[in-house]
Design a protein around this motif. Structure first.
Motif, mmCIF file in Angstrom:
data_model
loop_
_atom_site.group_PDB
_atom_site.id
_atom_site.type_symbol
_atom_site.label_atom_id
_atom_site.label_comp_id
_atom_site.label_asym_id
_atom_site.label_seq_id
_atom_site.Cartn_x
_atom_site.Cartn_y
_atom_site.Cartn_z
ATOM 1 N N UNK A 17 4.358 2.326 1.631
ATOM 2 C CA UNK A 17 3.220 1.764 0.900
ATOM 3 C C UNK A 17 3.692 0.490 0.206
ATOM 4 N N UNK A 18 2.916 -0.574 0.382
ATOM 5 C CA UNK A 18 3.222 -1.856 -0.244
ATOM 6 C C UNK A 18 2.031 -2.241 -1.107
ATOM 7 N N UNK A 19 2.295 -2.509 -2.384
ATOM 8 C CA UNK A 19 1.246 -2.864 -3.344
ATOM 9 C C UNK A 19 1.565 -4.207 -3.982
ATOM 10 N N UNK A 20 0.524 -5.033 -4.132
ATOM 11 C CA UNK A 20 0.686 -6.283 -4.866
ATOM 12 C C UNK A 20 0.619 -5.972 -6.354
ATOM 13 N N UNK A 21 1.589 -6.456 -7.103
ATOM 14 C CA UNK A 21 1.668 -6.230 -8.537
ATOM 15 C C UNK A 21 0.962 -7.344 -9.306
ATOM 16 N N UNK A 22 0.610 -7.119 -10.573
ATOM 17 C CA UNK A 22 -0.064 -8.154 -11.367
ATOM 18 C C UNK A 22 0.737 -9.450 -11.501
ATOM 19 N N UNK A 23 2.066 -9.371 -11.399
ATOM 20 C CA UNK A 23 2.899 -10.576 -11.510
ATOM 21 C C UNK A 23 2.992 -11.352 -10.193
ATOM 22 N N UNK A 83 6.577 12.435 -4.762
ATOM 23 C CA UNK A 83 7.431 11.392 -5.341
ATOM 24 C C UNK A 83 8.088 10.602 -4.200
ATOM 25 N N UNK A 84 8.055 9.267 -4.259
ATOM 26 C CA UNK A 84 8.666 8.462 -3.190
ATOM 27 C C UNK A 84 10.183 8.666 -3.135
ATOM 28 N N UNK A 85 10.735 8.582 -1.930
ATOM 29 C CA UNK A 85 12.187 8.696 -1.784
ATOM 30 C C UNK A 85 12.876 7.364 -2.097
ATOM 31 N N UNK A 86 12.114 6.250 -2.060
ATOM 32 C CA UNK A 86 12.677 4.946 -2.404
ATOM 33 C C UNK A 86 11.583 4.064 -2.994
ATOM 34 N N UNK A 87 11.942 3.350 -4.049
ATOM 35 C CA UNK A 87 11.047 2.376 -4.674
ATOM 36 C C UNK A 87 11.829 1.086 -4.868
ATOM 37 N N UNK A 88 11.256 -0.022 -4.388
ATOM 38 C CA UNK A 88 11.875 -1.341 -4.558
ATOM 39 C C UNK A 88 10.806 -2.272 -5.130
ATOM 40 N N UNK A 89 11.119 -2.918 -6.230
ATOM 41 C CA UNK A 89 10.155 -3.839 -6.833
ATOM 42 C C UNK A 89 10.565 -5.286 -6.566
ATOM 43 N N UNK A 90 9.711 -6.189 -6.984
ATOM 44 C CA UNK A 90 9.953 -7.641 -6.890
ATOM 45 C C UNK A 90 10.083 -8.154 -5.461
ATOM 46 N N UNK A 91 9.302 -7.591 -4.557
ATOM 47 C CA UNK A 91 9.279 -8.096 -3.186
ATOM 48 C C UNK A 91 8.451 -9.361 -3.084
ATOM 49 N N UNK A 92 8.677 -10.104 -2.020
ATOM 50 C CA UNK A 92 7.989 -11.370 -1.808
ATOM 51 C C UNK A 92 7.219 -11.349 -0.499
ATOM 52 N N UNK A 93 6.132 -12.085 -0.472
ATOM 53 C CA UNK A 93 5.380 -12.321 0.756
ATOM 54 C C UNK A 93 5.843 -13.649 1.315
ATOM 55 N N UNK A 94 6.300 -13.663 2.572
ATOM 56 C CA UNK A 94 6.801 -14.881 3.191
ATOM 57 C C UNK A 94 5.980 -15.172 4.442
#
Length: 146
Positions: free
Chosen positions: A55-61, A78-89
């Protein structure tokens, strides 16, 4: 005769200024087209590969959040992995793009395949690179929810 010559020169100058002022509007049109392409990126997308649900969600920032589960696990768990601060390229001008996430030296990319050379190409592809930039995972994914 001089009056007509001066009137013609004055009119030509006025038309030149009017045209010069219209040129920036062309830039607004190009910006609108760019914004239209960016608007096609969903705020939330859920895809399923052979081994994962992602699941990929756009954050308010403006950054993106990556969450993943095993393919047989419900997303309510509960997710097995969470990674924040991803970028759209963006990738080219045809609408393809990918999400890029970094986690402990590993690089996770989720490619959106709008334009491909095959009609059978999956709409998404997960690619994971290790710390040496060697590809360790490549799995096609289908949309579960947009």
């Amino acid at each position: 005769m001089i009056k007509y010559f001066l009137l013609g020169t004055f009119t030509l100058a006025q038309l030149s200024f009017a045209y010069a002022k219209e040129t920036p509007n062309d830039l607004k049109i190009n910006t609108s087209i760019t914004n239209l392409v960016n608007q096609q990126v969903p705020k939330t997308v859920i895809i399923k590969t052979k081994k994962f649900k992602i699941r990929i969600d756009k954050q308010p920032n403006g950054k993106y959040l990556y969450q993943s589960w095993n393919a047989n696990t419900k997303i309510t768990a509960k997710p097995s992995m969470i990674i924040s601060d991803g970028e759209l390229i963006p990738d080219g001008s045809g609408g393809n793009y990918y999400f890029n996430f970094n986690n402990e030296g590993h690089n996770y990319q989720i490619w959106r395949n709008y334009l491909t050379n095959s009609a059978k190409k999956a709409p998404y592809t997960l690619v994971v690179y290790d710390t040496n930039d060697s590809e360790i995972v490549r799995q096609d994914g289908v949309i579960v929810k947009n």
